[in-house]
Motif scaffolding. Structure first.
Motif: not given
Length: 248
Positions: A171-180, A208-209, A213-227
């Protein structure tokens, strides 16, 4: 080979080899007649090792917390109809992707069998004697929230989830995660990057990920460690729950 006396058995069990004692006890004299000492010992050790391996694998599977404990990659229904590639599934079954620290994404519609595939892959990892764990994203977030309230809880939690050789997040990203939660995901995936494999089961396509993931720098960094080192597998639109209900 003559039967072992009780004192010898006690010593072997005390040394932690009860399976060998049992294997020697059940050897059939008529089947081993004519075997030399070395052959009978080898046969007993083979039997004891098989029992030990089975016990270890069963323990790994039990502790993995699988949603579907009986899931099996070798027994998938409607493989072609779902657009699954048998060769890719067979390759996953070898668990070579774990040795290469690759990730896997199962992406498809609700009911398309993502959770089953994630459970089956985690179970296969256990068969190969890897330490695997299955968890739903909401439960992962809840576990993280509870850890924050304990002394050194965050670090202990991160060490625990970073240590699994294979981690299945359903259920990855079923709900949009909070900043924390985004901060937690970044730290967790950073620790697992190039060290372990993660399986993501999700309804959302890769495009859509970033937004979820919030479309910010955290989203960039998380995607970079997966894709960059991930096998992407679409599970199609066939509703396997309906199929199972119709055939049961």
């Amino acid at each position: 080979m003559s039967r072992l006396d009780s004192e010898t058995k006690r010593k072997l069990r005390e040394m932690g080899v009860p399976a060998l004692v049992d294997a020697l006890d059940v050897q059939d004299d008529t089947l081993t007649l004519g075997m030399v000492f070395e052959e009978r010992i080898k046969l007993a050790v083979d039997d004891a090792h098989a029992a030990f391996t089975h016990s270890k694998v069963e323990g790994l599977i039990r502790r993995a917390g699988l949603r579907y404990p009986n899931a099996d990659l070798r027994r998938l229904d409607l493989v072609e109809q779902r657009g699954l590639d048998r060769g890719v599934i067979a390759q996953l079954g070898t668990c070579q992707f774990i040795a290469r620290q690759q990730n896997v994404v199962f992406q498809g519609f609700t009911g398309s069998g993502k959770s089953y595939l994630g459970s089956a892959l985690a179970k296969q990892a256990c068969v190969h004697r890897y330490r695997a764990h299955y968890i739903r994203m909401p439960d992962l977030e809840e576990s993280w929230a509870a850890a924050r309230d304990r002394a050194a809880g965050k670090e202990k939690w991160l060490r625990k989830y970073a240590a699994f050789t294979l981690l299945v997040i359903d259920e990855w990203l079923l709900d949009q995660p909070s900043d924390d939660v985004r901060s937690m995901l970044l730290e967790l995936l950073e620790r697992r990057y190039d060290a372990a494999s993660t399986v993501f089961c999700t309804q959302y396509a890769k495009k859509d990920w970033h937004q979820r993931l919030g479309s910010g720098v955290h989203a960039d960094a998380i995607m970079d460690r997966i894709v960059h080192n991930t096998l992407w597998i679409e599970t199609g639109s066939t509703n396997m729950r309906e199929h199972t209900a119709a055939t049961s």
